[in-house]
Design a protein around this motif. Structure first.
Motif, PDB file in Angstrom:
ATOM      1  N   GLU A 254      -0.247  15.639 -28.505  1.00  0.00           N
ATOM      2  CA  GLU A 254      -0.563  14.559 -27.571  1.00  0.00           C
ATOM      3  C   GLU A 254      -1.059  13.316 -28.296  1.00  0.00           C
ATOM      4  N   GLU A 255      -1.782  13.514 -29.370  1.00  0.00           N
ATOM      5  CA  GLU A 255      -2.249  12.371 -30.164  1.00  0.00           C
ATOM      6  C   GLU A 255      -1.061  11.675 -30.824  1.00  0.00           C
ATOM      7  N   ALA A 256      -0.098  12.465 -31.327  1.00  0.00           N
ATOM      8  CA  ALA A 256       1.123  11.876 -31.903  1.00  0.00           C
ATOM      9  C   ALA A 256       1.850  11.047 -30.853  1.00  0.00           C
ATOM     10  N   LEU A 257       1.925  11.574 -29.634  1.00  0.00           N
ATOM     11  CA  LEU A 257       2.639  10.887 -28.556  1.00  0.00           C
ATOM     12  C   LEU A 257       1.877   9.682 -28.026  1.00  0.00           C
ATOM     13  N   ARG A 258       0.573   9.645 -28.201  1.00  0.00           N
ATOM     14  CA  ARG A 258      -0.203   8.464 -27.816  1.00  0.00           C
ATOM     15  C   ARG A 258       0.236   7.262 -28.656  1.00  0.00           C
ATOM     16  N   VAL A 259       0.531   7.513 -29.927  1.00  0.00           N
ATOM     17  CA  VAL A 259       0.943   6.436 -30.835  1.00  0.00           C
ATOM     18  C   VAL A 259       2.449   6.195 -30.748  1.00  0.00           C
ATOM     19  N   HIS A 260       3.223   7.289 -30.705  1.00  0.00           N
ATOM     20  CA  HIS A 260       4.691   7.223 -30.683  1.00  0.00           C
ATOM     21  C   HIS A 260       5.186   8.045 -29.493  1.00  0.00           C
ATOM     22  N   PRO A 261       5.249   7.426 -28.308  1.00  0.00           N
ATOM     23  CA  PRO A 261       5.577   8.172 -27.085  1.00  0.00           C
ATOM     24  C   PRO A 261       6.939   8.851 -27.089  1.00  0.00           C
ATOM     25  N   TRP A 262       7.826   8.444 -27.983  1.00  0.00           N
ATOM     26  CA  TRP A 262       9.176   9.010 -28.007  1.00  0.00           C
ATOM     27  C   TRP A 262       9.385   9.993 -29.149  1.00  0.00           C
ATOM     28  N   HIS A 263       8.328  10.389 -29.844  1.00  0.00           N
ATOM     29  CA  HIS A 263       8.475  11.302 -30.987  1.00  0.00           C
ATOM     30  C   HIS A 263       9.165  12.585 -30.515  1.00  0.00           C
ATOM     31  N   PRO A 264      10.393  12.840 -30.976  1.00  0.00           N
ATOM     32  CA  PRO A 264      11.166  13.946 -30.398  1.00  0.00           C
ATOM     33  C   PRO A 264      10.543  15.334 -30.607  1.00  0.00           C
ATOM     34  N   GLN A 265      10.090  15.628 -31.815  1.00  0.00           N
ATOM     35  CA  GLN A 265       9.513  16.949 -32.072  1.00  0.00           C
ATOM     36  C   GLN A 265       8.207  17.143 -31.300  1.00  0.00           C
ATOM     37  N   ALA A 266       7.390  16.115 -31.239  1.00  0.00           N
ATOM     38  CA  ALA A 266       6.122  16.225 -30.517  1.00  0.00           C
ATOM     39  C   ALA A 266       6.370  16.384 -29.023  1.00  0.00           C
ATOM     40  N   ARG A 267       7.367  15.703 -28.490  1.00  0.00           N
ATOM     41  CA  ARG A 267       7.675  15.829 -27.062  1.00  0.00           C
ATOM     42  C   ARG A 267       8.129  17.248 -26.735  1.00  0.00           C
ATOM     43  N   GLN A 268       9.018  17.786 -27.565  1.00  0.00           N
ATOM     44  CA  GLN A 268       9.507  19.149 -27.337  1.00  0.00           C
ATOM     45  C   GLN A 268       8.378  20.168 -27.471  1.00  0.00           C
ATOM     46  N   ALA A 269       7.573  20.001 -28.513  1.00  0.00           N
ATOM     47  CA  ALA A 269       6.477  20.942 -28.749  1.00  0.00           C
ATOM     48  C   ALA A 269       5.450  20.868 -27.632  1.00  0.00           C
ATOM     49  N   ARG A 270       5.146  19.668 -27.163  1.00  0.00           N
ATOM     50  CA  ARG A 270       4.177  19.531 -26.072  1.00  0.00           C
ATOM     51  C   ARG A 270       4.682  20.257 -24.821  1.00  0.00           C
ATOM     52  N   ALA A 271       5.943  20.067 -24.478  1.00  0.00           N
ATOM     53  CA  ALA A 271       6.503  20.731 -23.294  1.00  0.00           C
ATOM     54  C   ALA A 271       6.459  22.247 -23.454  1.00  0.00           C
ATOM     55  N   ARG A 272       6.812  22.720 -24.633  1.00  0.00           N
ATOM     56  CA  ARG A 272       6.802  24.167 -24.899  1.00  0.00           C
ATOM     57  C   ARG A 272       5.386  24.727 -24.791  1.00  0.00           C
ATOM     58  N   LEU A 273       4.417  24.046 -25.385  1.00  0.00           N
ATOM     59  CA  LEU A 273       3.038  24.533 -25.364  1.00  0.00           C
ATOM     60  C   LEU A 273       2.413  24.426 -23.978  1.00  0.00           C
ATOM     61  N   GLU A 274       2.740  23.375 -23.242  1.00  0.00           N
ATOM     62  CA  GLU A 274       2.217  23.264 -21.878  1.00  0.00           C
ATOM     63  C   GLU A 274       2.695  24.449 -21.038  1.00  0.00           C
ATOM     64  N   ASN A 275       3.973  24.805 -21.181  1.00  0.00           N
ATOM     65  CA  ASN A 275       4.500  25.965 -20.453  1.00  0.00           C
ATOM     66  C   ASN A 275       3.817  27.257 -20.914  1.00  0.00           C
ATOM     67  N   GLN A 276       3.645  27.381 -22.215  1.00  0.00           N
ATOM     68  CA  GLN A 276       3.012  28.578 -22.770  1.00  0.00           C
ATOM     69  C   GLN A 276       1.566  28.712 -22.288  1.00  0.00           C
ATOM     70  N   LEU A 277       0.816  27.617 -22.338  1.00  0.00           N
ATOM     71  CA  LEU A 277      -0.582  27.663 -21.921  1.00  0.00           C
ATOM     72  C   LEU A 277      -0.711  27.829 -20.409  1.00  0.00           C
ATOM     73  N   ALA A 278       0.231  27.275 -19.643  1.00  0.00           N
ATOM     74  CA  ALA A 278       0.211  27.465 -18.190  1.00  0.00           C
ATOM     75  C   ALA A 278       0.486  28.920 -17.854  1.00  0.00           C
ATOM     76  N   GLY A 279       1.366  29.556 -18.599  1.00  0.00           N
ATOM     77  CA  GLY A 279       1.649  30.985 -18.397  1.00  0.00           C
ATOM     78  C   GLY A 279       0.452  31.840 -18.701  1.00  0.00           C
ATOM     79  N   ARG A 280      -0.323  31.487 -19.707  1.00  0.00           N
ATOM     80  CA  ARG A 280      -1.549  32.252 -20.034  1.00  0.00           C
ATOM     81  C   ARG A 280      -2.607  32.092 -18.951  1.00  0.00           C
ATOM     82  N   ALA A 281      -2.623  30.879 -18.342  1.00  0.00           N
ATOM     83  CA  ALA A 281      -3.645  30.616 -17.318  1.00  0.00           C
ATOM     84  C   ALA A 281      -3.398  31.438 -16.054  1.00  0.00           C
ATOM     85  N   LEU A 282      -2.130  31.774 -15.818  1.00  0.00           N
ATOM     86  CA  LEU A 282      -1.821  32.575 -14.631  1.00  0.00           C
ATOM     87  C   LEU A 282      -2.309  33.971 -14.865  1.00  0.00           C
TER      88      LEU A 282
END
Length: 194
Positions: A166-194
């Motif tokens: 998220e810090e990488a994306l704050r500076v570079h909102p289009w960073h492709p690897q950070a965008r993909q990783a953020r989406a993957r981790l958000e899904n992973q962490l949301a699954g753990r929260a359930l």
């Protein structure tokens, strides 16, 4: 013709230092900016980029400025390390990076490059330390934050990795690897929260 060229040379020699000659109507602000001013301007443009292709083009300029921000010694050592990596001589690359960190300890690019090499060799502890040093020297190093996220994922710290992406994306909102990783981790962490 020779007389014209001679008068042109004499006229140019009479221009005071610090004056930039540009064709009439052309903006010369880019050529008169310091490296730090140029970096600030490009990072602001990066944050405002409207597409991934535009963002990546500006990010390439930013990376180039970061590389230029070291001294001549740092540039030489970066070149030597890159040549060694191309020749698959990681020991020589590690030595060049180690010298750079000693001689130019405030050069964030040297820390990021050292971290990349450490990650390639599986030395995640050193990579984490080097990336932490890089972002402390230059808090806008989106590439360092993205690598830090990857390192934290390797250390099984997904919540901390997400913060780094998220810090990488704050500076570079289009960073492709950070965008993909953020989406993957958000899904992973949301699954753990359930």
């Amino acid at each position: 013709m020779i007389a014209f060229l001679a008068s042109l040379v004499l006229a140019l020699a009479a221009v005071p230092p610090g004056i930039t000659l540009t064709p009439e109507g052309q903006d010369d602000t880019r050529t008169s900016m310091t490296l730090e001013e140029r970096l600030d301007e490009r990072l602001a443009a990066l944050a405002a980029a409207s597409s991934e292709s535009e963002g990546e083009a500006i990010a390439d300029e930013v990376r180039s400025i970061w590389r230029q921000s070291g001294g001549a010694t740092a540039s030489l050592l970066l070149d030597r390390a890159e040549q060694a990596i191309a020749e698959r001589d990681t020991a020589a690359a590690e030595r060049a990076y180690a010298h750079m960190r000693i001689l130019e300890p405030d050069f964030a690019e040297g820390w990021v490059a050292s971290a990349r090499l450490a990650m390639a060799g599986g030395d995640w502890d050193f990579a984490l330390d080097a990336l932490t040093q890089a972002v402390s020297l230059e808090p806008r190093r989106f590439d360092a934050y993205a690598l830090l996220g990857r390192t934290l994922e390797q250390a099984s710290e997904p919540a901390a990795a997400l913060l780094a992406y998220e810090e990488a994306l704050r500076v570079h909102p289009w960073h492709p690897q950070a965008r993909q990783a953020r989406a993957r981790l958000e899904n992973q962490l949301a699954g753990r929260a359930l």
